[in-house]
Enzyme design. Sequence first.
Site, short mmCIF file in Angstrom:
data_model
loop_
_atom_site.label_atom_id
_atom_site.label_comp_id
_atom_site.label_asym_id
_atom_site.label_seq_id
_atom_site.Cartn_x
_atom_site.Cartn_y
_atom_site.Cartn_z
N ASP A 256 -3.63 2.25 -4.85
CA ASP A 256 -2.29 2.11 -4.27
C ASP A 256 -1.73 0.70 -4.43
O ASP A 256 -2.50 -0.25 -4.49
CB ASP A 256 -2.31 2.53 -2.78
CG ASP A 256 -3.21 1.67 -1.91
OD1 ASP A 256 -4.38 1.48 -2.28
OD2 ASP A 256 -2.73 1.17 -0.89
N HIS B 31 0.85 -1.20 0.00
CA HIS B 31 0.00 0.00 0.00
C HIS B 31 0.87 1.24 0.00
O HIS B 31 2.03 1.18 0.42
CB HIS B 31 -0.83 0.10 1.29
CG HIS B 31 -1.66 -1.09 1.60
ND1 HIS B 31 -3.00 -1.12 1.37
CD2 HIS B 31 -1.34 -2.28 2.16
CE1 HIS B 31 -3.49 -2.29 1.77
NE2 HIS B 31 -2.50 -3.01 2.25
N TYR B 32 0.32 2.37 -0.41
CA TYR B 32 0.92 3.65 -0.02
C TYR B 32 -0.01 4.33 0.96
O TYR B 32 -1.22 4.08 0.98
CB TYR B 32 1.29 4.55 -1.20
CG TYR B 32 0.18 5.05 -2.10
CD1 TYR B 32 -0.97 5.65 -1.62
CD2 TYR B 32 0.34 4.98 -3.48
CE1 TYR B 32 -1.94 6.15 -2.47
CE2 TYR B 32 -0.63 5.47 -4.35
CZ TYR B 32 -1.77 6.05 -3.84
OH TYR B 32 -2.73 6.52 -4.68
N THR B 33 0.57 5.20 1.80
CA THR B 33 -0.24 5.81 2.86
C THR B 33 -0.95 7.09 2.40
O THR B 33 -1.93 7.49 3.00
CB THR B 33 0.63 6.18 4.08
OG1 THR B 33 1.64 7.10 3.65
CG2 THR B 33 1.28 4.94 4.68
N GLU C 252 2.52 -0.97 4.59
CA GLU C 252 2.20 0.41 4.19
C GLU C 252 3.51 1.15 3.91
O GLU C 252 4.44 1.11 4.72
CB GLU C 252 1.44 1.13 5.31
CG GLU C 252 -0.03 0.73 5.42
CD GLU C 252 -0.95 1.43 4.41
OE1 GLU C 252 -0.46 2.23 3.58
OE2 GLU C 252 -2.16 1.17 4.48
N HIS D 104 -2.68 -3.30 -3.34
CA HIS D 104 -4.03 -3.11 -2.82
C HIS D 104 -5.02 -2.97 -3.99
O HIS D 104 -6.13 -3.48 -3.96
CB HIS D 104 -4.07 -1.87 -1.92
CG HIS D 104 -5.27 -1.82 -1.03
ND1 HIS D 104 -5.57 -0.73 -0.25
CD2 HIS D 104 -6.25 -2.73 -0.78
CE1 HIS D 104 -6.69 -0.97 0.42
NE2 HIS D 104 -7.11 -2.18 0.12
#
Length: 307
Positions: free
Chosen positions: A203, A76-78, A140, A193
Amino acid sequence: MKFQFCCSAILLLLLSSCATQSPKVINNIIRDTIVINKITEKYESVRIADLDKYKISTTNYPAIGKDERIRFLIFHYTALDNEKSMSVLTTQEVSAHYLIPDDFTDSIYLLVDESKRAWHAGMSYWKGINNINFSSIGIEIVNPGYYVGEITESNPNGWYFYGYPNHQIKKVAELAKNIIDRYQIDPINVLAHSDIAPQRKQDPGPKFPWKQLYEDYNIGAWYEDVHKNLYLSQFPYAERDSINFIQSVQNDLNTYGYEIQKTGVWDEQSKKVIMAFQYHFRPERCDGILDAETWAILQALILKYRN
Ligand SMILES: [Zn+2]
């Protein structure tokens, strides 16, 4: 001598302090229960019942019928900076097992013990399996996500994604490799994700270096160029918009793993799945349109991994 103690309270204390102060490095992986193995004298994690009246024997009858609960690794990216990422992931319901900041330190943060379920995937699906939180490790990665700019033919949403610095990708790679090796995670189950929730997630986005991770670290799945080129020459341009062809593409995407309805039309849900596929495997142009190259890559992946 058996030495056993519970650390839940310490873990809680550490996490709650992270939420209110600047992020702290957690150097040791803290588990619910830690014991020292009498033979190897190494620390081990065990989670067994602790009874008052009866003794539970743990040494004489280990079964061989068992496997790992973890089958997926999800990136994921936040879409937040380091501090806000830590705050949200430790004070709200959303969480992940690991957080990788984008600073120049060598820190990686453990937020949820690997033996527990983190809440990172939400409604999700891959190859017949729902609710991927149950069977995944979530990582993440601190990254701003995207900004909204000019809408063009090749960028119909006008989303311009941010890249990942190399020093951060090195951390991602070493952590991912370690997790994949320990749980023997199948390459096709190392996913974005957006792969497992294509209708609502982007993401870690098209700048996430899937090809580099595959080539340099043997992480995840990637197609063979020779197969792609073979299929490129077979793209049925004349039938591109026929019901049969569209259904065959929807079927192929589903065969590879994506959740997609086989409607026989280029509808919005198909576009989003194709876009998720492009984020992962054809990041140069992510327009949600099934062109010859996208199709050829899909065929090459199925040939390599789903035959
Ligand atoms: Zn996500």
